[in-house]
Design a protein around this motif. Sequence first.
Motif, PDB file in Angstrom:
ATOM      1  N   ASP A   1      -5.870  -1.231  -4.756  1.00 31.17           N
ATOM      2  CA  ASP A   1      -5.283  -1.835  -3.561  1.00 31.17           C
ATOM      3  C   ASP A   1      -6.225  -2.906  -3.013  1.00 31.17           C
ATOM      4  O   ASP A   1      -7.214  -2.586  -2.351  1.00 31.17           O
ATOM      5  N   GLU A   2      -5.915  -4.137  -3.293  1.00 29.66           N
ATOM      6  CA  GLU A   2      -6.739  -5.283  -2.891  1.00 29.66           C
ATOM      7  C   GLU A   2      -8.220  -5.022  -3.177  1.00 29.66           C
ATOM      8  O   GLU A   2      -9.052  -5.086  -2.265  1.00 29.66           O
TER       9      GLU A   2
ATOM     10  N   SER B   1       0.846  -1.214   0.000  1.00 29.46           N
ATOM     11  CA  SER B   1       0.000   0.000   0.000  1.00 29.46           C
ATOM     12  C   SER B   1       0.868   1.246   0.000  1.00 29.46           C
ATOM     13  O   SER B   1       0.531   2.242  -0.643  1.00 29.46           O
TER      14      SER B   1
ATOM     15  N   GLN C   1      -7.678   0.511  -0.469  1.00 26.13           N
ATOM     16  CA  GLN C   1      -7.881  -0.746   0.246  1.00 26.13           C
ATOM     17  C   GLN C   1      -9.137  -0.626   1.123  1.00 26.13           C
ATOM     18  O   GLN C   1      -9.343   0.392   1.766  1.00 26.13           O
TER      19      GLN C   1
HETATM   20 MG   LIG Z   1      -2.083  -2.793   2.205  1.00 33.81          MG
END
Ligand SMILES: [Mg+2]
Length: 245
Positions: free
Chosen positions: A159-160, A41, A82
């Motif tokens: 992010d994910e 991240s 995220q």
């Molecule tokens: Mg992360």
Amino acid sequence: MIKLKGVSKAYGQALALHRSDLALARGATTVLIGPSGCGKSTLLRIVVGLVAPTTGQVFFDGHQLTAANMRSVRLRTGYVIQKGGLFPHMTAEANVTLMARHLRWDATRIGERLTELADLVHLPHACLRRYPIRLSGGECQRVSIMRALFLDPDVLLMDEPLGALDPMIRFGLQEELRSICRALEKTVLLVTHDMAEAAFFGDTIVLIRAGRIVQQGTIEDLMQRPANDFVQSFMRAQRGLRQWK
Ligand SMILES: [Mg+2]
Ligand SMILES: Nc1ncnc2c1ncn2[C@@H]1O[C@H](COP(=O)(O)OP(=O)(O)O)[C@@H](O)[C@H]1O
């Protein structure tokens, strides 16, 4: 499209990211993968300009990222934070259209783009009027992806984006997201901690450990020519169905 040169990030004494070089080819998808806390991240936030690197430079389409050009770069970059990062006090629609309204797009253009994107990510239109708290995890992820795509950015940082989804929804969204990335020919940087997902998406996979890039290459490179024991164990730790017993 994006180049990191000698980029590092220190938080106090701790180095979240050691000096790293990374190049993202235009129109390709690059996947960042590695254990929790390894700096994925942080790297993404540096690329989007939310975190200033302690050393090094970031280049965006040939130009060094500076305070002066940050805003124009941001407008060309979609960022899926995220866990979605939706504003809880705004409806899904208000979240998605925030930047376009800020840029004073007219209502017709906003409405058309909204419909187009809802169809693209298969979000039921009724969801757009709801607040994030009244949407499922999968719906929130779709809304975040719509928000990131709204201004038709050249670069998409995610992010994910499919983290914490149940397997069937995740499976479907992986397919959709990959075809979106390919059809729109975007430069994509995607974070995941799932190697199968990395292999499914990534032209290039970048494996990070404790703030250092340990290997980058194709899934075949990582599987057949692991750079060290860590890469080998990391690859082995991804249990496929065949190793079930
Ligand atoms: Mg992360
Ligand atoms: N704002 C911050 N202040 C201090 N430490 C941070 C901050 N953000 C991240 N870190 C630390 O930097 C390291 C990398 O974090 P992060 O990039 O979020 O990892 P990942 O996304 O790979 O899980 C972790 O050890 C984390 O605790």
